[in-house]
Design a protein around this motif. Structure first.
Motif, mmCIF file in Angstrom:
data_model
loop_
_atom_site.group_PDB
_atom_site.id
_atom_site.type_symbol
_atom_site.label_atom_id
_atom_site.label_comp_id
_atom_site.label_asym_id
_atom_site.label_seq_id
_atom_site.Cartn_x
_atom_site.Cartn_y
_atom_site.Cartn_z
ATOM 1 N N ILE A 181 0.843 -1.204 0.000
ATOM 2 C CA ILE A 181 0.000 0.000 0.000
ATOM 3 C C ILE A 181 0.872 1.245 0.000
ATOM 4 O O ILE A 181 0.624 2.220 -0.733
ATOM 5 N N HIS A 182 1.908 1.231 0.813
ATOM 6 C CA HIS A 182 2.807 2.386 0.923
ATOM 7 C C HIS A 182 3.509 2.649 -0.412
ATOM 8 O O HIS A 182 3.659 3.811 -0.841
ATOM 9 N N GLU A 183 3.959 1.578 -1.095
ATOM 10 C CA GLU A 183 4.641 1.750 -2.375
ATOM 11 C C GLU A 183 3.677 2.233 -3.454
ATOM 12 O O GLU A 183 4.020 3.089 -4.283
ATOM 13 N N LEU A 184 2.436 1.769 -3.427
ATOM 14 C CA LEU A 184 1.441 2.258 -4.384
ATOM 15 C C LEU A 184 1.170 3.738 -4.163
ATOM 16 O O LEU A 184 0.993 4.505 -5.129
ATOM 17 N N ALA A 185 1.165 4.143 -2.912
ATOM 18 C CA ALA A 185 0.969 5.563 -2.595
ATOM 19 C C ALA A 185 2.123 6.388 -3.126
ATOM 20 O O ALA A 185 1.931 7.493 -3.645
ATOM 21 N N ARG A 186 3.349 5.874 -2.973
ATOM 22 C CA ARG A 186 4.523 6.594 -3.509
ATOM 23 C C ARG A 186 4.429 6.732 -5.020
ATOM 24 O O ARG A 186 4.740 7.782 -5.589
ATOM 25 N N MET A 187 3.979 5.664 -5.689
ATOM 26 C CA MET A 187 3.909 5.679 -7.147
ATOM 27 C C MET A 187 2.859 6.658 -7.653
ATOM 28 O O MET A 187 3.026 7.255 -8.719
ATOM 29 N N THR A 188 1.771 6.839 -6.879
ATOM 30 C CA THR A 188 0.709 7.754 -7.319
ATOM 31 C C THR A 188 0.914 9.171 -6.829
ATOM 32 O O THR A 188 0.549 10.137 -7.506
ATOM 33 N N GLY A 189 1.523 9.314 -5.630
ATOM 34 C CA GLY A 189 1.593 10.633 -5.028
ATOM 35 C C GLY A 189 2.959 11.284 -5.012
ATOM 36 O O GLY A 189 3.101 12.421 -4.571
ATOM 37 N N GLY A 190 3.990 10.571 -5.466
ATOM 38 C CA GLY A 190 5.310 11.173 -5.477
ATOM 39 C C GLY A 190 6.023 10.998 -4.150
ATOM 40 O O GLY A 190 5.766 10.056 -3.393
ATOM 41 N N ILE A 191 6.912 11.949 -3.839
ATOM 42 C CA ILE A 191 7.753 11.829 -2.648
ATOM 43 C C ILE A 191 6.931 11.911 -1.371
ATOM 44 O O ILE A 191 7.107 11.126 -0.440
ATOM 45 N N GLU A 192 5.999 12.861 -1.301
ATOM 46 C CA GLU A 192 5.222 13.052 -0.073
ATOM 47 C C GLU A 192 4.021 12.124 -0.058
ATOM 48 O O GLU A 192 3.181 12.129 -0.965
ATOM 49 N N ILE A 193 3.965 11.303 0.962
ATOM 50 C CA ILE A 193 2.863 10.362 1.108
ATOM 51 C C ILE A 193 1.977 10.821 2.265
ATOM 52 O O ILE A 193 2.449 11.020 3.385
#
Length: 554
Positions: free
Chosen positions: A522-534
């Motif tokens: 989930i955390h990596e998917l968030a990084r891929m969609t949202g960039g550096i700031e999660i």
């Protein structure tokens, strides 16, 4: 199916051991982290070209091992059995060592193998598609190749190629036979005359005839000298045999008193035996000799024939037999050559055979093409191209070739009311990437390989389109193991196993790959969609993406 991969001093990997699951595996990571690391290592184990740049800085060699499961009677199992490289473990171990000098070594199941064999086996185990595969769509032969692959027309297509090749080869043979017909007949007549002439001496041995003639020529001298030798050795009053026997007898009495005398006695005893044998042989030789003038005349005639033929054919007398055998071989070869009339008949038969096979191939291609175009159209419409349309166009070739009777084009339009045109002329880059992706998935559904690797083939798509691509790959992974390197969170969210590559700024730098648990995923998917700031928003969106996978499975 790939089950395990070990990398030692390979590029950025110092020591990396990774288990690969069945189903849909994705590999993600930040740009420059080393996502190609896994793909390069796998390619090395599959026999692809390598270089010294893959050896980790400061080390002498890189060592990569890939382990695949192997089913009985699978294509790879049959290949291993034929090469005597199989074992009873139910696994295939591929190992590649790359040295800093640039050379490399390879093993299959612990036994050394060539890169050619490793590549043959690799094609049975893994099928690779890269982000550059869309360029294949623009190559003129690709539509036909794709049609043949999807509908498994490889066998009739190969039969057409073989029939055409044989037909053309026979045409050339017929033309050569026509051109050589006159000279061929002349050469046959010449060889027949030579063979008939040489046949008289073909069964005779020149050296033996020459020696026998020489013996008759010196018969008197031979008899005188052998008689003199026999007298000296055994028949004169003071012959060598008697004198030597007396010496041996005297020394025999003292042989036991001295080692030196013992050796001398033995040597003289051996000499006595040799001389006795020689005297007996001379006596037997003399008894057998008789002079035969008629035989000598016959031998003289045979030698004259040898010398006359040797002068005629400009060779040595002892080489005439080889000349005879060579002429016979040439004549046999010329007689076995088919004459132009026979070849002309064969050309006609082979032409008919080719066109029969080519018409059959053209027929099944034209029957299958509309259904395949409809399937491609239906798949593409789900990727944000609702008005897409495909059709195959068959144009008769001016002259048939190894590929058959027709030129095949894939026509495409993305807009309603616009006629379909050749793909290379009208498709944009984004459209090409989506078309390539669907065609590759349709290809993969027919592959015999148990693993498919997609290397960033989702470049140029995003959003809902990427989500549909993810679903396509997830569905395909129900039948075959998939490893996909991707930048798209919507694709990664559909995975069964999520692998993450991370670079560490050690000295020298290194990369590691590890499997993510659900929270990390989930955390990596968030990084891929949202960039550096999660934040909570990106995390919530990532959870929603991940939830779509499980909803789809239900």
């Amino acid at each position: 199916m790939l089950t395990h991969l070990t990398l030692i001093n390979f590029a950025l990997a110092k020591h990396l051991a990774l288990d690969i699951a069945s189903g849909f595996n994705v590999l993600t990571g930040e740009t420059g982290a080393g996502k190609s690391l896994l793909l390069d290592a796998l390619s090395a184990c599959l026999g692809e070209r390598t270089d010294a740049g893959l050896v980790r800085f400061g080390t002498e060699k890189a060592d990569v091992t890939a382990v695949f499961s192997c089913k009985k009677n699978s294509p790879e199992a049959i290949w291993l059995n034929q090469k005597e490289l199989d074992d009873d473990s139910g696994e295939i171990h591929l190992r590649r060592v790359i040295f800093a000098t640039g050379r490399s070594k390879a093993w299959v199941n612990g036994r050394p193998t060539s890169l050619t064999e490793l590549k043959e086996l690799g094609r049975l185990l893994v099928q690779l598609y890269s982000q550059h595969s869309q360029q294949q769509l623009l190559a003129p032969p690709y539509p036909k190749q794709w049609l043949d692959h999807v509908h498994q027309f490889a066998q009739p297509a190969q039969a057409v190629r073989q029939a055409y090749t044989l037909w053309q080869k026979t045409i050339r043979q017929h033309q050569d036979a026509l051109a050589a017909q006159t000279s061929r007949q002349q050469r046959i007549e010449q060889l027949e005359i030579q063979i008939e002439e040489l046949e008289t001496i073909s069964e005779k041995n020149y050296s033996e005839i020459e020696q026998e003639f020489d013996r008759f020529s010196h018969h008197e001298a031979i008899m005188q000298d052998t008689a003199y030798g026999l007298n000296v050795l055994d028949e004169d009053e003071q012959n060598i045999t008697q004198t030597l026997a007396s010496v041996v007898k005297r020394l025999e009495a003292h042989a036991g008193r001295s080692n030196e005398l013992q050796d001398i006695y033995i040597s003289l005893s051996n000499a006595q035996s040799e001389i006795n044998d020689a005297a007996l042989a001379i006596r037997q030789f003399i008894d057998k000799q008789s002079f035969n003038p008629e035989r000598m005349e016959q031998l003289n005639h045979e030698l004259e024939v040898f010398h006359r033929l040797a002068r005629k054919y400009r060779t040595q007398p002892e080489q005439l037999k080889m000349q005879y055998l060579s002429d016979q071989k040439q004549l046999d070869a010329l007689l076995q050559q088919e004459d132009p009339t026979t070849l002309a008949t064969l050309v006609t038969e082979l032409e008919a055979d080719f066109f029969e096979k080519a018409r059959h191939l053209d027929k099944i291609r034209q029957e299958a093409a509309p259904r395949l175009a409809q399937q491609l159209t239906a798949q593409i419409k789900t990727l944000a191209l609702p008005e897409a349309y495909f059709e195959f166009k068959f144009e008769p070739l001016e002259q048939a070739n190894t590929e058959g009777l027709s030129n095949i084009q894939l026509l495409f339009t993305a807009n309603k009311g616009i006629p379909a045109q050749p793909l290379a002329k009208v498709a944009s880059g984004g459209e090409l990437s989506r078309i390539a992706l669907v065609m590759q998935v349709m290809n993969a559904e027919r592959t015999e390989a148990e693993m498919i690797v997609f290397d960033e083939i989702d470049v140029g798509i995003s959003g809902g389109t990427a989500e549909i691509v993810g679903r396509l790959l997830s569905k395909l992974a129900q039948h075959v193991q998939i490893l996909c390197i991707t930048h798209q969170a919507q694709v990664a969210a559909q995975s069964d196993q999520h692998l993450f590559v991370q670079k560490q700024q050690t000295d020298p730098a290194s990369s590691t790959i590890f499997q993510l648990n659900e929270e990390q995923c989930i955390h990596e998917l968030a990084r891929m969609t949202g960039g550096i700031e999660i934040n909570q928003t990106t995390l919530q969106h990532a959870k929603q993406l991940r939830a779509l996978k499980f909803q789809t499975q239900k």
